[in-house]
Motif scaffolding. Structure first.
Motif, PDB file in Angstrom:
ATOM      1  N   ALA A   1      -3.827   4.557   4.295  1.00 48.15           N
ATOM      2  CA  ALA A   1      -3.928   3.130   5.024  1.00 48.15           C
ATOM      3  C   ALA A   1      -4.147   1.967   4.218  1.00 48.15           C
ATOM      4  CB  ALA A   1      -4.748   3.230   6.304  1.00 48.15           C
ATOM      5  N   PRO A   2      -3.757   0.762   4.421  1.00 46.10           N
ATOM      6  CA  PRO A   2      -4.130  -0.191   3.653  1.00 46.10           C
ATOM      7  C   PRO A   2      -5.639  -0.617   4.047  1.00 46.10           C
ATOM      8  CG  PRO A   2      -1.955  -0.820   4.846  1.00 46.10           C
ATOM      9  CD  PRO A   2      -2.753   0.523   5.394  1.00 46.10           C
ATOM     10  N   ARG A   3      -6.370  -1.142   3.148  1.00 46.19           N
ATOM     11  CA  ARG A   3      -7.699  -1.773   3.348  1.00 46.19           C
ATOM     12  C   ARG A   3      -7.730  -3.328   2.791  1.00 46.19           C
ATOM     13  NH1 ARG A   3     -10.664  -0.327   6.840  1.00 46.19           N
ATOM     14  NH2 ARG A   3     -10.412   1.873   6.269  1.00 46.19           N
ATOM     15  N   CYS A   4      -8.156  -4.199   3.494  1.00 45.49           N
ATOM     16  CA  CYS A   4      -8.398  -5.428   3.087  1.00 45.49           C
ATOM     17  C   CYS A   4      -9.867  -5.570   2.597  1.00 45.49           C
ATOM     18  CB  CYS A   4      -8.546  -6.420   4.206  1.00 45.49           C
ATOM     19  SG  CYS A   4      -6.779  -6.426   5.427  1.00 45.49           S
ATOM     20  N   VAL A   5      -9.883  -5.828   1.269  1.00 45.92           N
ATOM     21  CA  VAL A   5     -11.110  -6.119   0.494  1.00 45.92           C
ATOM     22  C   VAL A   5     -11.095  -7.202  -0.436  1.00 45.92           C
ATOM     23  CG1 VAL A   5     -10.361  -4.322  -1.142  1.00 45.92           C
ATOM     24  CG2 VAL A   5     -12.712  -4.762  -0.854  1.00 45.92           C
ATOM     25  N   ASP A   6     -11.959  -8.231  -0.328  1.00 43.52           N
ATOM     26  CA  ASP A   6     -12.173  -9.315  -1.214  1.00 43.52           C
ATOM     27  C   ASP A   6     -10.997 -10.081  -1.160  1.00 43.52           C
ATOM     28  OD1 ASP A   6     -13.764 -10.775  -3.188  1.00 43.52           O
ATOM     29  OD2 ASP A   6     -13.310  -9.604  -4.727  1.00 43.52           O
ATOM     30  N   GLY A   7     -10.340 -10.360  -0.101  1.00 39.75           N
ATOM     31  CA  GLY A   7      -9.020 -11.153   0.133  1.00 39.75           C
ATOM     32  C   GLY A   7      -7.883 -10.477  -0.462  1.00 39.75           C
ATOM     33  N   LEU A   8      -7.975  -9.306  -0.727  1.00 38.92           N
ATOM     34  CA  LEU A   8      -6.563  -8.539  -1.079  1.00 38.92           C
ATOM     35  C   LEU A   8      -6.267  -7.302  -0.146  1.00 38.92           C
ATOM     36  CD1 LEU A   8      -7.496  -8.569  -4.975  1.00 38.92           C
ATOM     37  CD2 LEU A   8      -5.852 -10.303  -3.838  1.00 38.92           C
ATOM     38  N   VAL A   9      -5.221  -6.647  -0.482  1.00 37.75           N
ATOM     39  CA  VAL A   9      -4.876  -5.392   0.090  1.00 37.75           C
ATOM     40  C   VAL A   9      -5.058  -4.348  -0.696  1.00 37.75           C
ATOM     41  CG1 VAL A   9      -3.381  -4.342   1.916  1.00 37.75           C
ATOM     42  CG2 VAL A   9      -3.643  -6.883   1.740  1.00 37.75           C
ATOM     43  N   ALA A  10      -5.621  -3.246  -0.363  1.00 39.19           N
ATOM     44  CA  ALA A  10      -5.606  -2.199  -1.414  1.00 39.19           C
ATOM     45  C   ALA A  10      -5.164  -0.801  -0.691  1.00 39.19           C
ATOM     46  CB  ALA A  10      -6.936  -1.783  -1.752  1.00 39.19           C
ATOM     47  N   VAL A  11      -4.355  -0.302  -1.346  1.00 30.13           N
ATOM     48  CA  VAL A  11      -3.665   1.124  -0.992  1.00 30.13           C
ATOM     49  C   VAL A  11      -3.887   2.322  -2.231  1.00 30.13           C
ATOM     50  CG1 VAL A  11      -1.698   0.086   0.637  1.00 30.13           C
ATOM     51  CG2 VAL A  11      -1.268   0.388  -1.803  1.00 30.13           C
ATOM     52  N   GLY A  12      -4.037   3.459  -1.716  1.00 34.43           N
ATOM     53  CA  GLY A  12      -4.080   4.525  -2.455  1.00 34.43           C
ATOM     54  C   GLY A  12      -2.889   5.317  -2.426  1.00 34.43           C
ATOM     55  N   ASP A  13      -2.633   6.203  -3.355  1.00 37.59           N
ATOM     56  CA  ASP A  13      -1.188   6.966  -3.522  1.00 37.59           C
ATOM     57  C   ASP A  13      -1.395   8.396  -3.833  1.00 37.59           C
ATOM     58  OD1 ASP A  13      -1.061   7.242  -6.212  1.00 37.59           O
ATOM     59  OD2 ASP A  13       0.199   5.724  -6.506  1.00 37.59           O
ATOM     60  N   PHE A  14      -0.192   8.939  -3.860  1.00 37.87           N
ATOM     61  CA  PHE A  14      -0.391  10.549  -4.104  1.00 37.87           C
ATOM     62  C   PHE A  14      -0.672  11.121  -5.300  1.00 37.87           C
ATOM     63  CE2 PHE A  14       3.528  10.108  -5.884  1.00 37.87           C
ATOM     64  CZ  PHE A  14       4.146  11.064  -6.701  1.00 37.87           C
ATOM     65  N   GLU A  15      -0.754  10.171  -6.588  1.00 34.72           N
ATOM     66  CA  GLU A  15      -1.325  10.450  -7.748  1.00 34.72           C
ATOM     67  C   GLU A  15      -2.574   9.945  -8.101  1.00 34.72           C
ATOM     68  OE1 GLU A  15       2.733  11.078 -10.613  1.00 34.72           O
ATOM     69  OE2 GLU A  15       2.223   9.081 -10.194  1.00 34.72           O
ATOM     70  N   GLY A  16      -3.317   9.579  -6.999  1.00 31.75           N
ATOM     71  CA  GLY A  16      -4.690   8.773  -7.186  1.00 31.75           C
ATOM     72  C   GLY A  16      -4.880   7.632  -7.641  1.00 31.75           C
ATOM     73  N   TYR A  17      -3.826   6.826  -7.754  1.00 33.15           N
ATOM     74  CA  TYR A  17      -3.847   5.376  -8.110  1.00 33.15           C
ATOM     75  C   TYR A  17      -4.236   4.511  -6.901  1.00 33.15           C
ATOM     76  CZ  TYR A  17      -1.272   6.117 -12.460  1.00 33.15           C
ATOM     77  OH  TYR A  17      -0.872   6.552 -13.642  1.00 33.15           O
ATOM     78  N   VAL A  18      -4.987   3.608  -7.071  1.00 35.16           N
ATOM     79  CA  VAL A  18      -5.402   2.673  -6.228  1.00 35.16           C
ATOM     80  C   VAL A  18      -4.592   1.171  -6.532  1.00 35.16           C
ATOM     81  CG1 VAL A  18      -7.151   1.131  -4.911  1.00 35.16           C
ATOM     82  CG2 VAL A  18      -7.512   3.466  -5.530  1.00 35.16           C
ATOM     83  N   HIS A  19      -3.727   0.537  -5.592  1.00 36.84           N
ATOM     84  CA  HIS A  19      -3.157  -0.518  -6.112  1.00 36.84           C
ATOM     85  C   HIS A  19      -3.615  -1.520  -5.137  1.00 36.84           C
ATOM     86  CE1 HIS A  19       0.318   2.022  -7.684  1.00 36.84           C
ATOM     87  NE2 HIS A  19      -0.351   3.054  -6.598  1.00 36.84           N
ATOM     88  N   TRP A  20      -3.923  -2.933  -5.791  1.00 37.87           N
ATOM     89  CA  TRP A  20      -4.383  -3.996  -5.222  1.00 37.87           C
ATOM     90  C   TRP A  20      -3.219  -5.078  -4.786  1.00 37.87           C
ATOM     91  CZ3 TRP A  20      -7.713  -1.111  -7.713  1.00 37.87           C
ATOM     92  CH2 TRP A  20      -9.001  -0.944  -7.158  1.00 37.87           C
ATOM     93  N   LEU A  21      -2.918  -5.389  -3.800  1.00 36.44           N
ATOM     94  CA  LEU A  21      -1.710  -6.369  -3.379  1.00 36.44           C
ATOM     95  C   LEU A  21      -2.376  -7.790  -3.060  1.00 36.44           C
ATOM     96  CD1 LEU A  21       0.525  -3.972  -1.573  1.00 36.44           C
ATOM     97  CD2 LEU A  21       0.316  -4.060  -3.926  1.00 36.44           C
ATOM     98  N   SER A  22      -1.619  -8.707  -3.461  1.00 34.99           N
ATOM     99  CA  SER A  22      -1.942 -10.164  -2.715  1.00 34.99           C
ATOM    100  C   SER A  22      -1.741 -10.303  -1.183  1.00 34.99           C
ATOM    101  CB  SER A  22      -1.154 -11.388  -3.396  1.00 34.99           C
ATOM    102  OG  SER A  22      -1.232 -12.402  -2.874  1.00 34.99           O
ATOM    103  N   SER A  23      -2.546 -10.884  -0.470  1.00 33.43           N
ATOM    104  CA  SER A  23      -2.528 -10.813   0.858  1.00 33.43           C
ATOM    105  C   SER A  23      -1.321 -11.883   1.262  1.00 33.43           C
ATOM    106  CB  SER A  23      -3.743 -10.980   1.480  1.00 33.43           C
ATOM    107  OG  SER A  23      -4.221 -12.211   1.012  1.00 33.43           O
ATOM    108  N   ASP A  24      -1.248 -12.901   0.342  1.00 36.41           N
ATOM    109  CA  ASP A  24      -0.095 -13.902   0.426  1.00 36.41           C
ATOM    110  C   ASP A  24       1.155 -13.603   0.496  1.00 36.41           C
ATOM    111  OD1 ASP A  24      -2.164 -15.623   0.819  1.00 36.41           O
ATOM    112  OD2 ASP A  24      -2.277 -15.909  -1.381  1.00 36.41           O
ATOM    113  N   ASP A  25       1.448 -12.510  -0.604  1.00 36.07           N
ATOM    114  CA  ASP A  25       3.123 -12.232  -0.731  1.00 36.07           C
ATOM    115  C   ASP A  25       3.231 -10.920  -1.200  1.00 36.07           C
ATOM    116  OD1 ASP A  25       2.347 -12.240  -3.349  1.00 36.07           O
ATOM    117  OD2 ASP A  25       3.171 -14.157  -3.938  1.00 36.07           O
ATOM    118  N   GLY A  26       2.162 -10.158  -1.160  1.00 37.34           N
ATOM    119  CA  GLY A  26       2.255  -8.728  -1.524  1.00 37.34           C
ATOM    120  C   GLY A  26       2.417  -8.395  -3.149  1.00 37.34           C
ATOM    121  N   HIS A  27       2.432  -9.261  -4.079  1.00 37.52           N
ATOM    122  CA  HIS A  27       2.468  -8.921  -5.434  1.00 37.52           C
ATOM    123  C   HIS A  27       1.371  -8.120  -6.032  1.00 37.52           C
ATOM    124  CE1 HIS A  27       0.425 -12.404  -6.329  1.00 37.52           C
ATOM    125  NE2 HIS A  27       0.092 -11.914  -7.453  1.00 37.52           N
TER     126      HIS A  27
END
Length: 380
Positions: A314-340
């Motif tokens: 599930a996505p998590r909003c933190v510090d103005g961004l959106v964080a998601v984790g995946d099946f290989e143990g990576y956490v990705h932070w995305l811009s809340s404005d455009d998803g980059h």
């Protein structure tokens, strides 16, 4: 009890299930990103035995600056959220389903045999044990002297925080086939919101289990039982008195909490979870696409498709961004404005399945191998 075959068919996507051939999508390969922000690891801890290749999700809980974890072997540990220091460790001496909840001075976990066990949150000693009709695989909700747990057979029970005695039981008939799992009950004041395999959400009074209202999120349709799955396994969220609920192979709806009026709906399929900031709702769909929807209208704000089939949590909003984790143990932070992509960090080589926890600008991540880390972003 929910069918394990549904879990295999709907989540692992095995070929030939339900009379139709389904091909599992190849996970997207990660492309290099120009990270604009540095990820700082504040601390790392071992939360216990690994749950890799087990039907258990290591789902920690954060309460009063303490993180509580449980592992498949029944070990429960408390960590200081600011330092990762181990405060205490206890064992219930039986296999548990990995989800911890904390509140009202308790830490609550559940066993594979459907027992709910309450420990004292200060030192981990056992307070009581209560038996349910089936397993509990998501955290309980604890408030006003009541522990609310939802078992995989769809029953929602209210237990006394004092001794675990059942105060009330809410149950509805379940479909013959459903996803393995449930949404975690959500508290809004003295009201409990719960999702069910029937595609409905219900608002229930916590003190006595009285039904206040029930709302269909999606209606089953299709040629076979797999196509008719509409489980509400993503926990509802509430923003400014509006309830947002979503189902697998169904819809996401926005409902006025007071009137029960549906404000908007749109087609979506998800079972992982959602989060929100002041403007948008964020979710990952069943293909691994991260989506931002406008809270007022449900209109699409952006989609990030470069993480397709990476089994996102599930996505998590933190510090103005959106964080998601995946099946290989990576956490990705995305811009809340455009998803980059803004930043990326690998916590572990095992999957991140449970929702991450956030407090202020710190993200707490638990992997299936038992790694628990606290992360914070710093501008380069």
């Amino acid at each position: 009890m929910k069918s394990g075959m549904a879990f295999l068919c709907a989540l692992l996507l095995l070929a030939g299930c339900g009379g139709s051939k389904v091909v599992r999508e190849e996970p997207a390969k990660l492309e290099d990103i120009a990270a604009a922000i540095h990820v700082k690891k504040l601390w790392s801890a071992d939360s216990g035995a690994s749950a890799v290749k087990k039907a258990v999700t290591l789902w920690p809980s954060l309460d009063d600056n303490t993180i509580y974890t449980s592992d498949p072997k029944g070990r429960v540990t408390a960590f200081a959220a600011d330092s990762g220091r181990k405060l205490w460790k206890s064992s219930v001496d039986r296999p548990v389903t990995g989800a911890a909840a904390a509140g009202n001075g308790l830490v609550v976990i559940a066993t594979k045999k459907g027992e709910v066990i309450a420990l004292d949150s200060h030192d981990g000693h056992r307070l009581w044990v209560s038996a349910l009709s089936s397993q509990v695989v998501t955290p309980a909700a604890i408030h006003a002297g009541v522990v609310v747990v939802q078992s995989v057979d769809g029953k929602l029970a209210g237990l006394s925080v004092v001794d675990g005695k059942r105060l009330w039981l809410y149950e509805r008939s379940e479909p013959p086939l459903s996803l393995y799992g449930t949404a975690a009950p959500v508290l809004v004041g003295d009201i409990v919101l719960a999702g069910f395999a029937t595609g409905k959400i219900a608002a229930i009074q916590i003190k006595d289990g009285k039904l206040l209202w029930e709302m269909p999120v999606a209606q089953p349709h299709g040629r076979n039982e797999v196509e008719r799955l509409v489980d509400v396994d993503a926990s509802p969220i509430v923003v400014r008195n509006v309830v947002y609920a979503a189902s697998y192979q169904g819809k996401i709806i926005a409902v006025d909490m007071q009137t029960g009026r549906i404000l908007w709906s749109r087609d979506v399929s998800t079972y992982t979870g959602m989060d929100a900031d002041s403007k948008n709702i964020y979710l990952t769909d069943d293909h691994g696409i991260v989506m931002a929807l406008d809270q007022q209208t449900g209109a699409s704000v952006w989609k990030q498709e470069q993480l397709r089939a990476r089994q996102l949590n599930a996505p998590r909003c933190v510090d103005g961004l959106v964080a998601v984790g995946d099946f290989e143990g990576y956490v990705h932070w995305l811009s809340s404005d455009d998803g980059h992509f803004v930043a990326r960090y690998r916590v572990s080589h095992s999957a991140i399945q449970s929702p991450t926890l956030a407090s202020n600008d710190t993200l707490y991540v638990s992997s299936q191998s038992g790694t628990l880390e606290a992360l914070r972003l710093e501008k380069n």
